[in-house]
Design a protein around this motif. Structure first.
Motif, PDB file in Angstrom:
ATOM      1  N   ARG A  16       0.826  -1.223   0.000  1.00  0.00           N
ATOM      2  CA  ARG A  16       0.000   0.000   0.000  1.00  0.00           C
ATOM      3  C   ARG A  16       0.848   1.255   0.000  1.00  0.00           C
ATOM      4  O   ARG A  16       0.582   2.211  -0.720  1.00  0.00           O
ATOM      5  CB  ARG A  16      -0.940   0.019   1.216  1.00  0.00           C
ATOM      6  CG  ARG A  16      -2.117  -0.929   1.109  1.00  0.00           C
ATOM      7  CD  ARG A  16      -3.127  -0.665   2.229  1.00  0.00           C
ATOM      8  NE  ARG A  16      -3.920   0.522   1.981  1.00  0.00           N
ATOM      9  CZ  ARG A  16      -5.094   0.525   1.336  1.00  0.00           C
ATOM     10  NH1 ARG A  16      -5.647  -0.592   0.903  1.00  0.00           N
ATOM     11  NH2 ARG A  16      -5.748   1.663   1.156  1.00  0.00           N
ATOM     12  N   GLN A  17       1.922   1.259   0.840  1.00  0.00           N
ATOM     13  CA  GLN A  17       2.703   2.511   0.907  1.00  0.00           C
ATOM     14  C   GLN A  17       3.444   2.782  -0.403  1.00  0.00           C
ATOM     15  O   GLN A  17       3.725   3.926  -0.739  1.00  0.00           O
ATOM     16  CB  GLN A  17       3.635   2.550   2.127  1.00  0.00           C
ATOM     17  CG  GLN A  17       4.824   1.632   2.103  1.00  0.00           C
ATOM     18  CD  GLN A  17       4.514   0.302   2.787  1.00  0.00           C
ATOM     19  OE1 GLN A  17       3.347  -0.092   2.914  1.00  0.00           O
ATOM     20  NE2 GLN A  17       5.535  -0.408   3.233  1.00  0.00           N
ATOM     21  N   GLU A  18       3.717   1.715  -1.153  1.00  0.00           N
ATOM     22  CA  GLU A  18       4.393   1.920  -2.443  1.00  0.00           C
ATOM     23  C   GLU A  18       3.420   2.530  -3.469  1.00  0.00           C
ATOM     24  O   GLU A  18       3.766   3.443  -4.208  1.00  0.00           O
ATOM     25  CB  GLU A  18       4.966   0.593  -2.944  1.00  0.00           C
ATOM     26  CG  GLU A  18       6.090   0.102  -2.037  1.00  0.00           C
ATOM     27  CD  GLU A  18       6.583  -1.309  -2.377  1.00  0.00           C
ATOM     28  OE1 GLU A  18       7.795  -1.530  -2.239  1.00  0.00           O
ATOM     29  OE2 GLU A  18       5.760  -2.170  -2.752  1.00  0.00           O
ATOM     30  N   PHE A  19       2.182   2.018  -3.468  1.00  0.00           N
ATOM     31  CA  PHE A  19       1.175   2.645  -4.340  1.00  0.00           C
ATOM     32  C   PHE A  19       0.945   4.101  -3.928  1.00  0.00           C
ATOM     33  O   PHE A  19       0.799   4.987  -4.772  1.00  0.00           O
ATOM     34  CB  PHE A  19      -0.159   1.894  -4.262  1.00  0.00           C
ATOM     35  CG  PHE A  19      -0.218   0.668  -5.143  1.00  0.00           C
ATOM     36  CD1 PHE A  19       0.104   0.742  -6.494  1.00  0.00           C
ATOM     37  CD2 PHE A  19      -0.618  -0.563  -4.630  1.00  0.00           C
ATOM     38  CE1 PHE A  19       0.031  -0.389  -7.321  1.00  0.00           C
ATOM     39  CE2 PHE A  19      -0.686  -1.688  -5.444  1.00  0.00           C
ATOM     40  CZ  PHE A  19      -0.357  -1.595  -6.787  1.00  0.00           C
ATOM     41  N   ARG A  20       0.930   4.330  -2.601  1.00  0.00           N
ATOM     42  CA  ARG A  20       0.707   5.697  -2.104  1.00  0.00           C
ATOM     43  C   ARG A  20       1.805   6.616  -2.619  1.00  0.00           C
ATOM     44  O   ARG A  20       1.557   7.723  -3.088  1.00  0.00           O
ATOM     45  CB  ARG A  20       0.668   5.682  -0.571  1.00  0.00           C
ATOM     46  CG  ARG A  20       0.131   6.963   0.040  1.00  0.00           C
ATOM     47  CD  ARG A  20       0.007   6.822   1.567  1.00  0.00           C
ATOM     48  NE  ARG A  20      -0.840   5.717   1.955  1.00  0.00           N
ATOM     49  CZ  ARG A  20      -0.450   4.664   2.711  1.00  0.00           C
ATOM     50  NH1 ARG A  20       0.795   4.598   3.176  1.00  0.00           N
ATOM     51  NH2 ARG A  20      -1.289   3.693   2.999  1.00  0.00           N
ATOM     52  N   ALA A  21       3.044   6.115  -2.552  1.00  0.00           N
ATOM     53  CA  ALA A  21       4.177   6.935  -3.005  1.00  0.00           C
ATOM     54  C   ALA A  21       4.029   7.265  -4.496  1.00  0.00           C
ATOM     55  O   ALA A  21       4.279   8.398  -4.922  1.00  0.00           O
ATOM     56  CB  ALA A  21       5.486   6.183  -2.747  1.00  0.00           C
ATOM     57  N   LEU A  22       3.604   6.282  -5.279  1.00  0.00           N
ATOM     58  CA  LEU A  22       3.446   6.516  -6.722  1.00  0.00           C
ATOM     59  C   LEU A  22       2.322   7.518  -7.004  1.00  0.00           C
ATOM     60  O   LEU A  22       2.504   8.482  -7.754  1.00  0.00           O
ATOM     61  CB  LEU A  22       3.110   5.201  -7.437  1.00  0.00           C
ATOM     62  CG  LEU A  22       4.266   4.281  -7.797  1.00  0.00           C
ATOM     63  CD1 LEU A  22       3.736   2.983  -8.386  1.00  0.00           C
ATOM     64  CD2 LEU A  22       5.198   4.965  -8.804  1.00  0.00           C
ATOM     65  N   ILE A  23       1.164   7.273  -6.384  1.00  0.00           N
ATOM     66  CA  ILE A  23      -0.002   8.121  -6.690  1.00  0.00           C
ATOM     67  C   ILE A  23       0.242   9.550  -6.205  1.00  0.00           C
ATOM     68  O   ILE A  23      -0.002  10.522  -6.931  1.00  0.00           O
ATOM     69  CB  ILE A  23      -1.288   7.516  -6.075  1.00  0.00           C
ATOM     70  CG1 ILE A  23      -1.619   6.182  -6.757  1.00  0.00           C
ATOM     71  CG2 ILE A  23      -2.467   8.477  -6.199  1.00  0.00           C
ATOM     72  CD1 ILE A  23      -2.725   5.371  -6.106  1.00  0.00           C
ATOM     73  N   GLU A  24       0.788   9.666  -4.986  1.00  0.00           N
ATOM     74  CA  GLU A  24       0.977  11.020  -4.454  1.00  0.00           C
ATOM     75  C   GLU A  24       2.188  11.705  -5.085  1.00  0.00           C
ATOM     76  O   GLU A  24       2.264  12.925  -5.128  1.00  0.00           O
ATOM     77  CB  GLU A  24       1.060  10.980  -2.924  1.00  0.00           C
ATOM     78  CG  GLU A  24      -0.319  10.607  -2.377  1.00  0.00           C
ATOM     79  CD  GLU A  24      -0.459  10.635  -0.871  1.00  0.00           C
ATOM     80  OE1 GLU A  24       0.592  10.656  -0.178  1.00  0.00           O
ATOM     81  OE2 GLU A  24      -1.610  10.622  -0.401  1.00  0.00           O
ATOM     82  N   GLY A  25       3.103  10.894  -5.611  1.00  0.00           N
ATOM     83  CA  GLY A  25       4.305  11.490  -6.217  1.00  0.00           C
ATOM     84  C   GLY A  25       4.229  11.514  -7.738  1.00  0.00           C
ATOM     85  O   GLY A  25       5.242  11.645  -8.425  1.00  0.00           O
TER      86      GLY A  25
END
Ligand code: SAM
Ligand code: FES
Length: 368
Positions: A16-25
């Motif tokens: 989840r945190q990797e997807f978060r990093a991609l979407i938010e970044g």
């Protein structure tokens, strides 16, 4: 971040945190372009540069539901309601067939007038007249028995957007009488029956957070649908969401790219809603990993009555104009608009037993 995209492209799931990093970044320089490049390559492995066309027949705008975002919700008393007759629907198919369409998508509000008996009659008539065409239904939630009857009558595909993978968010956008678990149950039932199933959601719908978008990716990974329809939310003036902001082109494209990497074989439409928020929205969608377009085959006389959101494009254009317009648009970006039925790669009836193979692992064995 590029490494995360590479991992997804290699068929690995992200945390989840990797997807978060991609979407938010996602606005990091070059990142979205890199994602789209990988997404296009993943799509080309199965579908080359082909884009499939589906003829959309919007056959009723009566709806018993009251989704807060939708322009044909039952509380919208300004909507001018219509239904097409079986003969009118067949006339749309006849025109579509002559234009090269080999998939007809029958979409409508949840209209109780189209009982199992009436709907089966329509599906059987189309199937009988055009046995080489795929019939896709998008009629909302029905019983298992109803889905089964329609499948037996000749419908092979079903589009039922789950709208959001987050139950609390679903409740936020729907009246209490509608339930997320019921909607999801329908999708699994459709799969079990043997339909090629399409789920989907709106990008930028009111109340949608990054966490909701991550939920979408996990939901798709678990369901393994053959199609995923995503498009931006666009407000409709006669709904409770009239003053809400529309979803953006940029976030919709980024989600399309991620979904292409997650489900490389999926059929992903560059939706009319995407074409509505940006003049080159559909082309940009294909460049981000989409491989389906859905020109409208509904009679021009009813087009402007099937308004789910404001400023919908193509409401005045004849089917032939839309088809040729899209052909040119695809050609301009180096893609071919093709007539083929365009089934999901790896999904086909097992001709030896007549059984449809829906189990993904078994599909890998048989069709790869
Ligand atoms: N009744 C069927 C169903 O519920 O699946 C099919 C028709 S429904 C109107 C088709 C889709 O339109 C919905 O699944 C929803 O995602 C989309 N839609 C509705 N209102 C929208 C809006 N304001 N902006 C963008 N998409 C919208
Ligand atoms: Fe309808 Fe271009 S797709 S006019």
């Amino acid at each position: 971040m590029r490494r995360l995209i590479d991992r997804l492209a290699a068929g690995r799931m992200l945390a989840r945190q990797e997807f978060r990093a991609l979407i938010e970044g996602r606005e990091a320089p070059g990142l979205a372009d890199y994602l789209f490049e990988r997404a296009r390559a993943a799509c080309e492995r199965f579908y080359a540069k082909d884009v499939y066309m589906r003829g959309l027949i919007e056959f009723t705008n009566y709806c018993r539901n009251d989704c807060l975002y939708c322009g044909i919700r039952r509380s919208n008393l300004q909507a001018e309601r219509y239904r097409l007759s079986k003969d009118q629907i067949l006339a749309c198919c006849c025109q579509g067939y002559a234009l090269g369409f080999r998939t007809f998508v029958l979409q409508g509000g949840e209209d109780p007038y189209f009982s199992d008996a009436r709907m089966t009659e329509v599906v059987s008539a189309i199937h009988g007249a055009y046995p080489d065409c795929a019939i896709t239904l998008s009629l909302g939630e029905r019983s298992y028995a109803s889905y089964q009857r329609l499948f037996e009558a000749g419908a092979e595909r079903y589009l039922l957007r789950h709208e959001t993978a987050n139950e609390a968010h679903y409740q936020h956008m729907h009246p209490a009488s509608m339930s997320w678990s019921q909607r999801v149950r329908c999708l699994y039932e459709l799969k079990e029956i043997g339909y090629q199933v399409g789920c989907g959601f709106m990008v930028g719908s009111p109340g949608q957070s990054t966490e909701c978008l991550i939920d979408e990716l996990y939901f798709i990974k678990a369901l393994r649908p053959q199609m995923v329809g995503i498009g931006p939310f666009i407000p409709h003036k006669a709904t409770p969401y009239a003053a809400q902001k529309a979803g953006t082109l940029e976030l919709t494209l980024f989600m399309l790219g991620l979904i292409r990497l997650l489900e490389a074989r999926a059929l992903l439409p560059a939706t009319t809603a995407l074409g509505t928020i940006h003049p080159q929205g559909r082309e940009r969608g294909v460049m981000a990993g989409a491989n389906v377009v859905m020109p409208n085959l509904s009679p021009v006389g009813v087009r402007d009555k099937y308004l789910l959101y404001d400023n919908k494009i193509c409401t005045g254009d004849e089917a032939a104009e839309c088809r040729h317009c899209l052909q040119n648009r695809m050609r301009n970006i180096g893609y071919n608009l093709v007539s083929a039925r365009g089934d999901c790669a790896g999904f086909a009836a097992n001709t030896l037993t007549g059984r449809v193979i829906t189990d993904p692992e078994e599909q890998e064995e048989v069709y790869v």
